[in-house]
Design a protein around this motif. Structure first.
Motif, PDB file in Angstrom:
ATOM      1  N   LYS A   3       0.839  -1.200   0.000  1.00  0.00           N
ATOM      2  CA  LYS A   3       0.000   0.000   0.000  1.00  0.00           C
ATOM      3  C   LYS A   3       0.870   1.244   0.000  1.00  0.00           C
ATOM      4  O   LYS A   3       2.056   1.176   0.307  1.00  0.00           O
ATOM      5  N   LYS A   4       0.250   2.369  -0.368  1.00  0.00           N
ATOM      6  CA  LYS A   4       0.920   3.666  -0.355  1.00  0.00           C
ATOM      7  C   LYS A   4       0.100   4.603   0.508  1.00  0.00           C
ATOM      8  O   LYS A   4      -1.082   4.387   0.726  1.00  0.00           O
ATOM      9  N   ILE A  17      -8.991   2.890  -2.576  1.00  0.00           N
ATOM     10  CA  ILE A  17      -8.638   3.325  -1.227  1.00  0.00           C
ATOM     11  C   ILE A  17      -8.826   2.134  -0.288  1.00  0.00           C
ATOM     12  O   ILE A  17      -9.611   1.224  -0.580  1.00  0.00           O
ATOM     13  N   ILE A  18      -8.110   2.132   0.819  1.00  0.00           N
ATOM     14  CA  ILE A  18      -8.290   1.084   1.819  1.00  0.00           C
ATOM     15  C   ILE A  18      -9.215   1.625   2.913  1.00  0.00           C
ATOM     16  O   ILE A  18      -8.865   2.578   3.605  1.00  0.00           O
ATOM     17  N   ILE A  69      -1.943  -1.026  -3.608  1.00  0.00           N
ATOM     18  CA  ILE A  69      -1.267  -1.154  -4.893  1.00  0.00           C
ATOM     19  C   ILE A  69      -1.918  -2.346  -5.592  1.00  0.00           C
ATOM     20  O   ILE A  69      -1.817  -3.482  -5.127  1.00  0.00           O
ATOM     21  N   ILE A  70      -2.628  -2.050  -6.679  1.00  0.00           N
ATOM     22  CA  ILE A  70      -3.380  -3.058  -7.423  1.00  0.00           C
ATOM     23  C   ILE A  70      -2.468  -3.630  -8.502  1.00  0.00           C
ATOM     24  O   ILE A  70      -1.931  -2.901  -9.329  1.00  0.00           O
ATOM     25  N   ILE A 117      -7.031  -9.286 -10.710  1.00  0.00           N
ATOM     26  CA  ILE A 117      -6.276  -8.325  -9.918  1.00  0.00           C
ATOM     27  C   ILE A 117      -5.873  -8.953  -8.593  1.00  0.00           C
ATOM     28  O   ILE A 117      -6.541  -9.856  -8.092  1.00  0.00           O
ATOM     29  N   GLU A 118      -4.764  -8.442  -8.066  1.00  0.00           N
ATOM     30  CA  GLU A 118      -4.273  -8.863  -6.754  1.00  0.00           C
ATOM     31  C   GLU A 118      -4.077  -7.614  -5.920  1.00  0.00           C
ATOM     32  O   GLU A 118      -3.420  -6.672  -6.342  1.00  0.00           O
ATOM     33  N   ALA A 119      -4.725  -7.579  -4.747  1.00  0.00           N
ATOM     34  CA  ALA A 119      -4.580  -6.444  -3.833  1.00  0.00           C
ATOM     35  C   ALA A 119      -4.752  -6.932  -2.408  1.00  0.00           C
ATOM     36  O   ALA A 119      -5.701  -7.649  -2.098  1.00  0.00           O
ATOM     37  N   LEU A 120      -3.848  -6.556  -1.540  1.00  0.00           N
ATOM     38  CA  LEU A 120      -3.884  -6.892  -0.115  1.00  0.00           C
ATOM     39  C   LEU A 120      -4.027  -8.396   0.116  1.00  0.00           C
ATOM     40  O   LEU A 120      -4.724  -8.837   1.017  1.00  0.00           O
TER      41      LEU A 120
END
Length: 131
Positions: A3-4, A17-18, A69-70, A117-120
Motif C-alpha cells: 500500500k501507499k 482506497i483502503i 497497490i493493485i 487483480i491482486e490487492a492486499l
C-alpha cells in the motif's frame, strides 16, 4: 500488504482506497468547507472490490489515507470446478483457484484468458481477455 500513503485531496472517483482493511473503489467524492476556521472536508463513498460492501469516509482533505497497490495480471483458465476456477498465471506459471464471478459464468470456459487483480493478498477475476 502493499500500500501507499497519499493525501485525501489527491483521490478521484474510480481510484482505490483502503477502508476498514479492504481495498475499495471510490464511487463518489465531494468536498465541503464548513466555515471560517474549519478545514475543508472530503466525503468519500466506496464499494469493496472483493466483498462489494459500501463504505464511507469523512476526513479533512489534508489528512493522509492508505491506498492499495493493485497488481493487474493475466491468466489462463485450466479447469472449471463448480463455483471455482483454476487459473494459471501467464508470467510465472503459478496455479491457484478463484471464485467464478456471476457476471462471467457464461463467458469463461477452459482455455479462456482472463484478467485478474491482486490487492492486499486477495485475488479476483475482473474480465475475460479480448472480450
Amino acid at each position: 500488504m502493499s500500500k501507499k500513503v497519499v493525501e485525501v485531496k489527491t483521490l478521484k472517483v474510480g481510484k482505490y482506497i483502503i477502508l476498514d482493511g479492504e481495498a475499495s473503489k471510490i464511487t463518489a467524492y465531494s468536498t465541503s468547507s464548513p466555515g471560517k476556521h474549519g478545514a475543508a472536508k472530503a466525503r468519500i463513498e466506496a464499494v469493496g472490490v472483493f466483498d462489494n460492501q459500501k463504505r464511507s469516509l469523512v476526513k479533512p482533505v489534508d489528512k493522509k489515507v492508505d491506498i492499495p497497490i493493485i497488481d493487474k495480471r493475466t491468466g489462463s483458465v485450466l479447469a472449471l470446478m463448480g463455483s471455482e476456477v483454476q487459473v494459471m498465471d501467464l508470467e510465472n506459471y503459478e496455479t491457484f483457484e478463484l471464485p467464478l464471478p456471476d457476471e462471467l459464468k457464461d463467458k469463461i470456459t477452459e482455455g479462456t484468458e482472463v484478467e485478474y487483480i491482486e490487492a492486499l493478498g486477495n485475488l479476483k477475476i475482473m474480465r475475460t481477455k479480448g472480450g
